[in-house]
Scaffold this motif. Structure first.
Motif, PDB file in Angstrom:
ATOM      1  N   ASN A 230       1.277  -1.402   0.365  1.00 16.37           N
ATOM      2  CA  ASN A 230       0.349   0.475  -0.363  1.00 16.37           C
ATOM      3  C   ASN A 230       0.601   1.447   0.108  1.00 16.37           C
ATOM      4  OD1 ASN A 230      -2.058   2.007   0.349  1.00 16.37           O
ATOM      5  ND2 ASN A 230      -1.569   1.829   2.643  1.00 16.37           N
ATOM      6  N   MET A 231       0.235   2.181  -1.141  1.00 18.03           N
ATOM      7  CA  MET A 231       1.445   3.482  -0.748  1.00 18.03           C
ATOM      8  C   MET A 231       0.742   4.653  -0.599  1.00 18.03           C
ATOM      9  SD  MET A 231       4.211   2.431  -2.249  1.00 18.03           S
ATOM     10  CE  MET A 231       5.135   3.685  -2.138  1.00 18.03           C
ATOM     11  N   ASP A 232      -0.754   4.683  -0.359  1.00 11.98           N
ATOM     12  CA  ASP A 232      -1.578   5.645   0.587  1.00 11.98           C
ATOM     13  C   ASP A 232      -1.964   5.584   2.153  1.00 11.98           C
ATOM     14  OD1 ASP A 232      -3.650   7.510   0.816  1.00 11.98           O
ATOM     15  OD2 ASP A 232      -4.889   6.307  -0.520  1.00 11.98           O
ATOM     16  N   LYS A 233      -0.973   6.933   2.300  1.00  9.56           N
ATOM     17  CA  LYS A 233      -1.541   6.744   4.191  1.00  9.56           C
ATOM     18  C   LYS A 233      -2.755   6.716   5.160  1.00  9.56           C
ATOM     19  CE  LYS A 233       3.647   8.998   4.026  1.00  9.56           C
ATOM     20  NZ  LYS A 233       3.449  10.554   4.543  1.00  9.56           N
ATOM     21  N   ARG A 234      -3.565   6.655   4.091  1.00  9.44           N
ATOM     22  CA  ARG A 234      -4.727   7.200   4.545  1.00  9.44           C
ATOM     23  C   ARG A 234      -5.629   5.598   4.565  1.00  9.44           C
ATOM     24  NH1 ARG A 234      -6.879  12.180   4.826  1.00  9.44           N
ATOM     25  NH2 ARG A 234      -9.237  11.798   4.590  1.00  9.44           N
ATOM     26  N   LYS A 235      -4.902   5.196   4.063  1.00  5.59           N
ATOM     27  CA  LYS A 235      -5.633   3.626   4.098  1.00  5.59           C
ATOM     28  C   LYS A 235      -5.794   2.330   5.391  1.00  5.59           C
ATOM     29  CE  LYS A 235      -5.929   2.583  -0.873  1.00  5.59           C
ATOM     30  NZ  LYS A 235      -6.094   1.608  -1.854  1.00  5.59           N
ATOM     31  N   ASN A 236      -4.603   3.147   5.822  1.00 12.63           N
ATOM     32  CA  ASN A 236      -3.994   2.906   7.633  1.00 12.63           C
ATOM     33  C   ASN A 236      -5.134   3.195   8.281  1.00 12.63           C
ATOM     34  OD1 ASN A 236      -1.733   1.257   6.500  1.00 12.63           O
ATOM     35  ND2 ASN A 236      -0.154   3.475   6.448  1.00 12.63           N
ATOM     36  N   GLY A 237      -5.023   3.115   9.698  1.00 16.34           N
ATOM     37  CA  GLY A 237      -5.834   2.794  10.210  1.00 16.34           C
ATOM     38  C   GLY A 237      -7.224   2.694  10.473  1.00 16.34           C
ATOM     39  N   SER A 238      -8.292   2.300  11.550  1.00 16.86           N
ATOM     40  CA  SER A 238      -9.829   2.366  11.543  1.00 16.86           C
ATOM     41  C   SER A 238     -10.201   2.917  12.591  1.00 16.86           C
ATOM     42  CB  SER A 238      -9.853   0.694  11.825  1.00 16.86           C
ATOM     43  OG  SER A 238     -11.252   0.400  11.916  1.00 16.86           O
ATOM     44  N   LEU A 239      -9.574   2.939  14.320  1.00 18.00           N
ATOM     45  CA  LEU A 239     -10.564   3.750  14.299  1.00 18.00           C
ATOM     46  C   LEU A 239     -10.328   4.885  14.650  1.00 18.00           C
ATOM     47  CD1 LEU A 239     -11.959   3.233  17.647  1.00 18.00           C
ATOM     48  CD2 LEU A 239     -10.205   3.387  18.574  1.00 18.00           C
ATOM     49  N   MET A 240      -9.350   5.164  14.747  1.00 13.22           N
ATOM     50  CA  MET A 240      -8.971   6.739  14.562  1.00 13.22           C
ATOM     51  C   MET A 240     -10.166   7.247  13.289  1.00 13.22           C
ATOM     52  SD  MET A 240      -6.297   6.842  11.904  1.00 13.22           S
ATOM     53  CE  MET A 240      -6.272   8.429  10.820  1.00 13.22           C
ATOM     54  N   TRP A 241     -10.180   6.728  11.981  1.00 13.90           N
ATOM     55  CA  TRP A 241     -11.464   6.864  11.632  1.00 13.90           C
ATOM     56  C   TRP A 241     -13.164   7.514  12.123  1.00 13.90           C
ATOM     57  CZ3 TRP A 241      -8.868  10.000   7.690  1.00 13.90           C
ATOM     58  CH2 TRP A 241      -7.365   9.052   7.425  1.00 13.90           C
ATOM     59  N   VAL A 242     -12.782   6.662  12.311  1.00 12.87           N
ATOM     60  CA  VAL A 242     -14.342   7.106  13.235  1.00 12.87           C
ATOM     61  C   VAL A 242     -14.322   7.888  14.638  1.00 12.87           C
ATOM     62  CG1 VAL A 242     -15.716   5.832  15.066  1.00 12.87           C
ATOM     63  CG2 VAL A 242     -14.659   4.101  13.110  1.00 12.87           C
ATOM     64  N   TYR A 243     -13.741   8.104  15.523  1.00 15.06           N
ATOM     65  CA  TYR A 243     -13.029   9.249  16.262  1.00 15.06           C
ATOM     66  C   TYR A 243     -13.454  10.536  14.775  1.00 15.06           C
ATOM     67  CZ  TYR A 243     -12.185   6.782  20.952  1.00 15.06           C
ATOM     68  OH  TYR A 243     -12.222   6.306  21.920  1.00 15.06           O
ATOM     69  N   LEU A 244     -12.007  10.568  14.012  1.00 16.08           N
ATOM     70  CA  LEU A 244     -13.048  11.973  13.612  1.00 16.08           C
ATOM     71  C   LEU A 244     -13.643  12.340  13.104  1.00 16.08           C
ATOM     72  CD1 LEU A 244      -9.385  11.836  11.023  1.00 16.08           C
ATOM     73  CD2 LEU A 244      -9.872  13.163  12.489  1.00 16.08           C
ATOM     74  N   LYS A 245     -14.554  11.511  12.899  1.00 14.17           N
ATOM     75  CA  LYS A 245     -16.183  11.891  12.270  1.00 14.17           C
ATOM     76  C   LYS A 245     -16.634  12.075  13.701  1.00 14.17           C
ATOM     77  CE  LYS A 245     -16.479   8.376   8.657  1.00 14.17           C
ATOM     78  NZ  LYS A 245     -16.776   7.125   7.391  1.00 14.17           N
ATOM     79  N   TYR A 246     -16.596  11.607  14.943  1.00 11.92           N
ATOM     80  CA  TYR A 246     -17.543  11.650  16.053  1.00 11.92           C
ATOM     81  C   TYR A 246     -15.946  12.631  16.427  1.00 11.92           C
ATOM     82  CZ  TYR A 246     -18.201  11.485  20.808  1.00 11.92           C
ATOM     83  OH  TYR A 246     -18.518  11.986  22.328  1.00 11.92           O
ATOM     84  N   TRP A 247     -14.963  13.563  16.371  1.00 12.14           N
ATOM     85  CA  TRP A 247     -15.083  14.889  17.025  1.00 12.14           C
ATOM     86  C   TRP A 247     -16.090  16.075  15.824  1.00 12.14           C
ATOM     87  CZ3 TRP A 247      -9.106  12.708  16.464  1.00 12.14           C
ATOM     88  CH2 TRP A 247      -9.278  12.516  17.517  1.00 12.14           C
ATOM     89  N   GLN A 248     -16.177  15.315  14.835  1.00  9.44           N
ATOM     90  CA  GLN A 248     -16.643  16.523  14.056  1.00  9.44           C
ATOM     91  C   GLN A 248     -17.901  16.364  13.850  1.00  9.44           C
ATOM     92  OE1 GLN A 248     -14.879  18.720  11.311  1.00  9.44           O
ATOM     93  NE2 GLN A 248     -16.500  20.016  11.052  1.00  9.44           N
ATOM     94  N   LEU A 249     -18.380  15.606  14.176  1.00  7.31           N
ATOM     95  CA  LEU A 249     -20.567  15.817  14.706  1.00  7.31           C
ATOM     96  C   LEU A 249     -20.384  16.355  15.753  1.00  7.31           C
ATOM     97  CD1 LEU A 249     -21.452  12.233  13.833  1.00  7.31           C
ATOM     98  CD2 LEU A 249     -22.579  14.220  13.218  1.00  7.31           C
ATOM     99  N   GLN A 250     -19.145  16.198  17.115  1.00  5.56           N
ATOM    100  CA  GLN A 250     -19.244  17.127  18.610  1.00  5.56           C
ATOM    101  C   GLN A 250     -19.411  18.411  18.293  1.00  5.56           C
ATOM    102  OE1 GLN A 250     -15.935  14.834  20.515  1.00  5.56           O
ATOM    103  NE2 GLN A 250     -17.616  15.220  22.655  1.00  5.56           N
ATOM    104  N   VAL A 251     -18.143  18.930  17.587  1.00  6.50           N
ATOM    105  CA  VAL A 251     -18.188  20.059  16.465  1.00  6.50           C
ATOM    106  C   VAL A 251     -19.196  20.397  16.622  1.00  6.50           C
ATOM    107  CG1 VAL A 251     -16.569  22.124  15.440  1.00  6.50           C
ATOM    108  CG2 VAL A 251     -15.477  19.776  16.867  1.00  6.50           C
ATOM    109  N   THR A 252     -19.708  19.801  15.515  1.00  7.44           N
ATOM    110  CA  THR A 252     -21.348  20.587  15.073  1.00  7.44           C
ATOM    111  C   THR A 252     -22.137  20.406  16.220  1.00  7.44           C
ATOM    112  OG1 THR A 252     -21.102  18.880  12.901  1.00  7.44           O
ATOM    113  CG2 THR A 252     -23.120  19.840  13.677  1.00  7.44           C
ATOM    114  N   VAL A 253     -23.006  18.801  17.014  1.00 10.78           N
ATOM    115  CA  VAL A 253     -23.513  19.165  17.919  1.00 10.78           C
ATOM    116  C   VAL A 253     -22.843  20.279  19.068  1.00 10.78           C
ATOM    117  CG1 VAL A 253     -24.457  18.150  20.554  1.00 10.78           C
ATOM    118  CG2 VAL A 253     -23.729  17.468  17.875  1.00 10.78           C
ATOM    119  N   LYS A 254     -21.702  20.794  19.299  1.00 15.89           N
ATOM    120  CA  LYS A 254     -21.199  22.072  20.388  1.00 15.89           C
ATOM    121  C   LYS A 254     -21.640  23.333  19.820  1.00 15.89           C
ATOM    122  CE  LYS A 254     -18.650  20.679  23.830  1.00 15.89           C
ATOM    123  NZ  LYS A 254     -19.058  20.082  24.868  1.00 15.89           N
ATOM    124  N   LYS A 255     -21.328  23.712  18.491  1.00 19.77           N
ATOM    125  CA  LYS A 255     -22.159  24.858  18.011  1.00 19.77           C
ATOM    126  C   LYS A 255     -23.028  25.044  18.126  1.00 19.77           C
ATOM    127  CE  LYS A 255     -22.333  27.207  13.174  1.00 19.77           C
ATOM    128  NZ  LYS A 255     -22.407  27.159  11.712  1.00 19.77           N
TER     129      LYS A 255
END
Length: 270
Positions: A230-255
């Motif tokens: 694999n040459m695409d760094k963004r294909k690594n990781g699993s839980l981190m992507w869930v947290y990133l989506k969760y944080w973005q939703l948190q930001v929207t909710v906080k707003k």
């Protein structure tokens, strides 16, 4: 010419004239030849007997050597067979350990997958509830106008929080790439994790969203790596992507929560 059927008197024959004084004694010559012949026969008998003894001795020694070699070969075979069985038993034990380890990995992966599915469902429900709340507020006329104004006032915080998450996303991608790399030193990855934790602790937005505990959970549990080619760094990781989506939703909710709080405290007017 000599007659081969009647050769001359090579053998001494008895004198047909009988024994008389001055005549040749043929019988004495016959006895004289008989003694060496008997000696030769005795020699041949003794030699044959000694030869047979030597042959028998060699045969006994040969059978003894063959028996010893056979015993040694059998002992070596039994030793090799025992070692092979021990090696096979050791390999079987190691194979069973690997099977149990793989089984444990599968169970952990299934558990993590179920956990992620539950978190995704929860985030989806929160998003739908937030959307419904937004629609209700928009349809409420004046309240909708007040909310829109309050949201505009919180837009600056929202943009800063989104930018922070975007920067954090890039740093997490690099950290996960370092974790999955076979050549990058482990100390370098640990230094990256340390810097990330320090940054979210010092950043007010990171502290407000409680990113420190989430990052520690990612560093501890996210072990997913793409294949070696694999040459695409963004294909690594699993839980981190869930947290990133969760944080973005948190930001929207906080707003929306900040806007709602501003309305309730009278800080926003139409």
């Amino acid at each position: 010419m000599n007659n081969l059927n009647d050769p001359p008197r090579w053998n001494i024959q008895p004198d047909p004239r009988g024994r008389r004084e001055g005549a040749n004694d043929g019988n004495q010559w016959n006895y004289a030849l008989l003694v060496p012949m008997l000696g030769l026969a005795a020699f041949r008998w003794i030699w044959t007997r000694e030869s047979q003894k030597e042959i028998q001795k060699v045969k006994v020694q040969y059978d003894k050597d063959v028996s010893i070699i056979k015993s040694e070969m059998e002992a070596r075979y039994r030793g090799s067979l025992t070692e092979s069985r021990k090696a096979a038993a050791t390999l079987e034990l190691e194979l069973e350990k690997e099977r149990q380890r793989v089984k444990g990995y599968k169970q952990a992966l299934i558990s993590q997958t179920q956990h992620l599915i539950e978190e995704r469902k929860q985030l989806q429900q929160e998003r739908e509830a937030l959307e419904e709340k937004k629609q209700r507020l928009v349809k409420s006329g004046a309240v909708g106008a007040v909310l829109h104004h309050a949201l505009e006032q919180e837009q600056d915080w929202y943009q800063r929080a989104t930018a922070t998450l975007k920067e954090l996303e890039g740093q997490l991608v690099e950290r996960q790439n370092a974790y999955c790399s076979l050549i990058q030193p482990r100390d370098q990855r640990l230094e990256m994790e340390k810097n990330l934790l320090l940054k979210v602790v010092k950043d007010p937005i990171g502290a407000e969203l409680d990113l420190e505990s989430d990052l520690r959970d990612i560093f501890k549990r996210d072990k997913h790596c793409a294949d070696l080619l694999n040459m695409d760094k963004r294909k690594n990781g699993s839980l981190m992507w869930v947290y990133l989506k969760y944080w973005q939703l948190q930001v929207t909710v906080k707003k929306y929560e900040k806007a709602e709080k501003a309305i309730l405290e009278g800080k926003t007017q139409t």
